[in-house]
Design an enzyme around this catalytic site. Structure first.
Site, PDB file in Angstrom:
ATOM      1  N   LYS A 100      40.734  40.567  33.497  1.00 58.91           N
ATOM      2  CA  LYS A 100      41.859  41.402  33.887  1.00 58.91           C
ATOM      3  C   LYS A 100      42.140  41.219  35.369  1.00 58.91           C
ATOM      4  O   LYS A 100      41.337  40.655  36.112  1.00 58.91           O
ATOM      5  CB  LYS A 100      41.555  42.876  33.600  1.00 58.91           C
ATOM      6  CG  LYS A 100      40.445  43.463  34.477  1.00 58.91           C
ATOM      7  CD  LYS A 100      40.158  44.909  34.139  1.00 58.91           C
ATOM      8  CE  LYS A 100      39.067  45.464  35.056  1.00 58.91           C
ATOM      9  NZ  LYS A 100      38.713  46.847  34.730  1.00 58.91           N
ATOM     10  N   GLY A 159      36.896  77.253  57.011  1.00 55.70           N
ATOM     11  CA  GLY A 159      36.845  76.072  56.170  1.00 55.70           C
ATOM     12  C   GLY A 159      35.717  75.115  56.492  1.00 55.70           C
ATOM     13  O   GLY A 159      35.490  74.152  55.746  1.00 55.70           O
TER      14      GLY A 159
END
EC number: 2.7.6.1
Length: 312
Positions: free
Chosen positions: A193, A39
């Site tokens: 917002k 990996g």
């Protein structure tokens, strides 16, 4: 620089890197960028880079950590192979939203990433539309910060939209929206917002007249799509005749593409800083290329010319 110009790429956006190299009329540098069976990321240069002026094209998009590691290892390999100069070309800078502490006991991840890139051996950075321009100051090496506004504005102008108004989806993007408004000759509106939690936004109020106008939401990136769709609905509720959206980076996390596809947005325009998958046509998402702009910037850096003309 006296050395040859070379462009290498990791796996994050090889298509963009190849397009940049094509615009520069050179081939893409050869490198093995993969993984070992355990990996770990594997990098091996297959071209001689000694004394060369090298540019590594690698946006740190999803999977962010993996693509960041590829970038760091490519830079280190080039440095150890005696490249004269290494420029990290990062069309999309991951971790840019984590540029400050919003509460106690948090890292400043964007700063850490800047440190890693410098420590790996990069001599300079070329990027585009950072989420927070202050990130430039996190680097102790030169940073050239390109903007995609001209390319996006040119496309919007080509549509000949009637009575356009540019909309900033939040107060932090007012400067960006105002500059875009000046480019296309339109009005300006602002949506206020708040974010009760990460990646969740609530529309509070709107400043500016959008009734009967063609609204164009301008932002630096589209992540989950929720904020964009909510802003579009708020504009339609206020009387806008139609709504378009423009953003440099199409992150499109999770199920953002189908969310946008189900919305009333006429068209969503992004650039190819991040490679796209999925049915963008069905979601009315259009991608425009910034490869020519990056190619021009790379050539100017290579020849030690000013980049000021590209920022206008």
């Amino acid at each position: 620089m006296d050395g040859r110009l070379l462009v290498f790429s990791g796996n994050a956006n090889e298509a963009l890197a190849r397009e940049i190299a094509t615009n520069l009329r050179i081939g893409l540098g050869r490198a093995l960028v993969g993984q070992f069976k355990n990996g770990e990321t594997r990098v091996k240069l297959q071209d001689n880079v000694r004394g060369c002026d090298v540019f590594v094209v690698q946006p740190t998009c999803s999977p962010v950590d993996h693509h960041l590691m590829e970038l760091l290892l490519l830079i280190d390999a080039l440095r150890r192979a005696s490249a004269a100069r290494v420029t990290a070309v990062i069309p999309y800078y991951g971790y840019a939203k984590q540029e400050k502490k919003t509460s106690g006991r948090e890292p400043i991840s964007a700063k850490l990433v800047a440190n890693l890139i410098r420590t790996a051996g990069a001599d300079r950075v070329l990027t585009m539309d950072l989420h927070a321009p202050a990130i430039e100051g996190f680097f102790d090496i030169p940073v050239d910060h390109l903007q995609a506004a001209q390319q996006l504005a040119d496309y919007i102008r080509s549509l000949n939209l009637p009575n356009p108004v540019v909309v900033s989806p939040d107060t932090g993007g007012v400067g960006r929206a105002n500059r875009f408004r000046e480019r296309i000759g339109a009005g300006l509106a602002i949506i206020a917002k708040q974010r009760p939690e990460p990646d969740v936004a609530e529309v509070l109020e709107m400043v500016g007249d959008v009734e009967g106008k063609t609204a164009i939401i301008v932002d630096d990136m589209i992540s989950t799509g929720g904020t964009l769709v909510e802003a579009a609905q708020a504009l339609l509720d206020r009387g806008a005749r139609s709504v378009y959206a423009c953003a440099t980076h199409g992150v499109f996390a999770s199920d953002a593409v189908p969310i946008i596809g189900r919305s009333d947005l006429v068209e969503t325009i992004v650039t190819n800083t991040i490679p796209q998958t999925g049915n963008l046509t069905e979601a009315r998402i259009r991608t425009i290329s910034v490869a020519p702009l990056f190619a021009e910037a790379i050539m100017r850096i290579h020849k030690d010319l000013s980049l000021s003309a590209l920022f206008s």
